[in-house]
Scaffold this motif. Structure first.
Motif, PDB file in Angstrom:
ATOM      1  N   LYS A 131       0.816  -1.228   0.000  1.00  0.00           N
ATOM      2  CA  LYS A 131       0.000   0.000   0.000  1.00  0.00           C
ATOM      3  C   LYS A 131       0.841   1.265   0.000  1.00  0.00           C
ATOM      4  O   LYS A 131       0.436   2.301  -0.516  1.00  0.00           O
ATOM      5  CB  LYS A 131      -0.959  -0.011   1.195  1.00  0.00           C
ATOM      6  CG  LYS A 131      -0.290   0.003   2.549  1.00  0.00           C
ATOM      7  CD  LYS A 131      -1.290  -0.255   3.673  1.00  0.00           C
ATOM      8  CE  LYS A 131      -1.351  -1.714   4.031  1.00  0.00           C
ATOM      9  NZ  LYS A 131      -2.213  -2.074   5.108  1.00  0.00           N
ATOM     10  N   ASP A 156      -5.086  -5.849   0.081  1.00  0.00           N
ATOM     11  CA  ASP A 156      -5.285  -5.466   1.479  1.00  0.00           C
ATOM     12  C   ASP A 156      -6.702  -5.915   1.851  1.00  0.00           C
ATOM     13  O   ASP A 156      -7.648  -5.695   1.077  1.00  0.00           O
ATOM     14  CB  ASP A 156      -5.146  -3.929   1.588  1.00  0.00           C
ATOM     15  CG  ASP A 156      -4.592  -3.509   2.924  1.00  0.00           C
ATOM     16  OD1 ASP A 156      -4.471  -4.360   3.815  1.00  0.00           O
ATOM     17  OD2 ASP A 156      -4.277  -2.306   3.080  1.00  0.00           O
ATOM     18  N   SER A 157      -6.855  -6.541   3.021  1.00  0.00           N
ATOM     19  CA  SER A 157      -8.133  -7.222   3.297  1.00  0.00           C
ATOM     20  C   SER A 157      -9.327  -6.256   3.284  1.00  0.00           C
ATOM     21  O   SER A 157     -10.403  -6.603   2.784  1.00  0.00           O
ATOM     22  CB  SER A 157      -8.065  -7.969   4.626  1.00  0.00           C
ATOM     23  OG  SER A 157      -7.755  -7.070   5.654  1.00  0.00           O
ATOM     24  N   GLU A 158      -9.126  -5.045   3.803  1.00  0.00           N
ATOM     25  CA  GLU A 158     -10.240  -4.083   3.863  1.00  0.00           C
ATOM     26  C   GLU A 158     -10.655  -3.652   2.458  1.00  0.00           C
ATOM     27  O   GLU A 158     -11.847  -3.549   2.149  1.00  0.00           O
ATOM     28  CB  GLU A 158      -9.835  -2.840   4.664  1.00  0.00           C
ATOM     29  CG  GLU A 158      -9.493  -3.089   6.127  1.00  0.00           C
ATOM     30  CD  GLU A 158      -8.140  -3.726   6.350  1.00  0.00           C
ATOM     31  OE1 GLU A 158      -7.392  -3.948   5.359  1.00  0.00           O
ATOM     32  OE2 GLU A 158      -7.818  -4.039   7.507  1.00  0.00           O
ATOM     33  N   ASN A 235      -1.566   2.094  10.332  1.00  0.00           N
ATOM     34  CA  ASN A 235      -1.980   1.220   9.228  1.00  0.00           C
ATOM     35  C   ASN A 235      -3.375   1.612   8.743  1.00  0.00           C
ATOM     36  O   ASN A 235      -3.630   1.678   7.538  1.00  0.00           O
ATOM     37  CB  ASN A 235      -1.946  -0.248   9.675  1.00  0.00           C
ATOM     38  CG  ASN A 235      -2.294  -1.190   8.530  1.00  0.00           C
ATOM     39  OD1 ASN A 235      -1.770  -1.057   7.426  1.00  0.00           O
ATOM     40  ND2 ASN A 235      -3.215  -2.115   8.768  1.00  0.00           N
ATOM     41  N   LYS A 236      -4.262   1.894   9.695  1.00  0.00           N
ATOM     42  CA  LYS A 236      -5.627   2.264   9.277  1.00  0.00           C
ATOM     43  C   LYS A 236      -5.624   3.630   8.602  1.00  0.00           C
ATOM     44  O   LYS A 236      -6.341   3.863   7.630  1.00  0.00           O
ATOM     45  CB  LYS A 236      -6.545   2.251  10.509  1.00  0.00           C
ATOM     46  CG  LYS A 236      -7.946   1.793  10.281  1.00  0.00           C
ATOM     47  CD  LYS A 236      -8.112   0.557   9.416  1.00  0.00           C
ATOM     48  CE  LYS A 236      -7.443  -0.668   9.938  1.00  0.00           C
ATOM     49  NZ  LYS A 236      -7.642  -1.854   9.056  1.00  0.00           N
ATOM     50  N   GLU A 239      -4.549   3.160   5.242  1.00  0.00           N
ATOM     51  CA  GLU A 239      -5.615   2.510   4.461  1.00  0.00           C
ATOM     52  C   GLU A 239      -6.723   3.483   4.062  1.00  0.00           C
ATOM     53  O   GLU A 239      -7.404   3.278   3.049  1.00  0.00           O
ATOM     54  CB  GLU A 239      -6.185   1.325   5.252  1.00  0.00           C
ATOM     55  CG  GLU A 239      -5.175   0.191   5.321  1.00  0.00           C
ATOM     56  CD  GLU A 239      -5.646  -1.032   6.082  1.00  0.00           C
ATOM     57  OE1 GLU A 239      -4.916  -2.038   6.068  1.00  0.00           O
ATOM     58  OE2 GLU A 239      -6.730  -0.996   6.698  1.00  0.00           O
TER      59      GLU A 239
HETATM   60 MG    MG Z   1      -5.380  -4.074   5.894  1.00  0.00          MG
END
Ligand code: MG
Ligand code: NAD
Length: 413
Positions: A131, A156-158, A235-236, A239
């Motif tokens: 990312k 990325d999972s989200e 990280n968030k 994201e």
């Molecule tokens: Mg993630």
């Protein structure tokens, strides 16, 4: 049969990608691998997957890799010896390898930027795990995607969850292109966050957080850098910027919600107020596989979700005072241009300094804030690649200097 190039094959994303390829030998094969310094693991991967090309980030390790491969008993050597290459050019060669259909970007940090651009310029589809590349260089990456027609599939999972939810809307085609244009019909995004290693710690307790505290994540098993990013909640924040570039929503419509169970991987709200979510156990293999099989679905023997076993899904607002990194990321994202590159580089360097025990955990956001503040007057709204690379290296050096000077803010914490 899809041919896959795996960048960062020895890391957490890389090894999980290879496990998927081993599970589905009829669907996928490896054609290119790149790695940093873990030669023993890389040699095993070469034996197992017989790639056509292998690139080492550090060129000086090439003779040692060659020695290790030559030292293998004949019957354990790969059928065809791979082309070995290294350094920046070598990584670009592997990233744009002619026979590859999909490039999985599992390099950590902005080190992934140039290989990712090489993959895009050669028109490859990408499974984007790295990312930091998009965050630092969104204004450069998005036009390149448009130009080459290469598709950025989120690993990325989200973002995979958002992407999967969008497949169930009339705007799946636009969402598929992921070129930063607003996805029609999409009103808002709810990014879920586990809360990281310190979710049950008080702000006071955070002052004493050690490296080993920060690198133990409650729900996910990942590389060290992203695990620390999860503990700071940077990280968030990263994201949020990633979602902005991928799905084209403005920052007022991207929200973070703490969801300690990590079962709902994110949600989208559509214009009619309907909310769609994607659920699953916290396991990166599913979002990686979806990039690889998209637009199809493969049948897996993986553990199936059991809601009654989980019992309860809970949600709460993030604590922005305890975790300043989220607000720093929103502010950098709203500034746009080169500011996210400064945020990202300062974060990478601050996390590295923390991992080397040169600064405290709570110094990470302070250091990043000072770097972003310093950059305000230099902000470039429409940067070139050179601008991004210059600013990335400026921010890293700035943080190193601050730490070297042992600036008062570091000790006052
Ligand atoms: Mg993630
Ligand atoms: P990791 O540290 O486990 O692996 C990183 C890989 O990159 C290794 O193969 C390493 O050799 C290589 N590498 C390191 N420095 C390099 C350099 N300078 N040049 C070239 N290669 C280099 O990291 P990870 O956890 O697998 O994360 C990789 C990327 O995926 C990160 O951007 C991270 O944010 C993202 N991501 C990871 C996860 C996860 O579950 N691990 C989840 C979502 C996103």
């Amino acid at each position: 049969m899809k041919a896959i190039s795996v960048l960062g094959s020895t890391g957490s994303i890389g090894t999980q990608t290879l496990e998927i390829i081993e599970e589905f030998p009829q669907e996928f094969k490896v054609v290119a691998l790149t790695a940093g310094r873990n030669l023993p693991l890389l040699v095993k991967q070469i034996q197992q997957h017989s790639p056509e090309v292998v690139a080492l980030a550090d060129e000086s390790l090439l003779p040692e890799l060659e020695n290790q491969l030559n030292a293998l008993p004949l019957e354990e050597r790969p059928e065809q010896p791979p082309q070995l290459t290294g350094g920046a050019d070598g990584l670009n060669t592997a990233a744009s390898w002619d026979h590859a259909d999909l490039v999985v970007t599992g390099i950590v940090g902005c080190a992934g930027l140039l290989p990712t651009l090489a993959a895009i310029r050669s028109g490859k589809d990408l499974a984007l795990a790295n990312k930091e590349t998009l965050i630092a260089a969104g204004p450069v990456v998005l036009p390149e995607l448009k130009k080459s027609g290469s598709r950025l599939l989120p690993a990325d999972s989200e973002h995979s969850a958002i992407f999967q939810c969008l497949q169930g809307t009339p705007w799946a085609e636009t969402a598929r292109l992921s070129t930063g244009v607003p996805t029609p019909g999409l009103r808002s995004i709810h990014l879920t966050a586990s809360g990281g290693a310190f979710r049950d710690w008080s702000t006071e307790e955070l002052k004493t957080a050690t490296v080993s505290d920060a690198i133990s994540h409650p729900n996910w098993s990942m590389g060290r850098k992203i695990t620390v990013d999860s503990a700071t909640l940077m990280n968030k924040g990263l994201e949020v910027i990633e979602a902005h570039y991928l799905f084209g929503l403005d920052y007022d419509h991207i929200e973070i919600v703490i969801h300690p169970q990590s079962i709902i991987h994110s949600m989208i709200e559509l214009t009619d107020s309907s909310v769609l979510a994607q659920l699953g156990w916290p396991d990166m293999k599913l979002p990686i596989l979806y990039c690889m099989s998209w637009p199809n679905r493969l049948q897996t023997p993986w553990r199936r979700l059991n809601l009654t076993e989980i019992g309860k899904l809970s949600f709460r607002s993030p604590d922005t005072e305890k975790y300043p990194c989220m607000e720093l990321a929103y502010a950098a994202g709203r500034s746009g241009g080169t500011m996210p590159a400064v945020l990202n580089a300062a974060n990478e360097e601050a996390v590295a300094q923390f991992l080397e025990e040169k600064i405290h955990f709570i110094d990470i956001p302070k250091t990043i804030e000072i770097a972003c503040e310093k950059h305000k007057n230099e902000l470039k709204i429409d940067p070139s690649l050179d601008d991004i690379l210059t600013i990335d290296s400026w921010a890293r050096n700035f943080v190193k200097e601050q730490v070297k000077k042992n600036a008062s803010y570091i000790n006052k914490s």
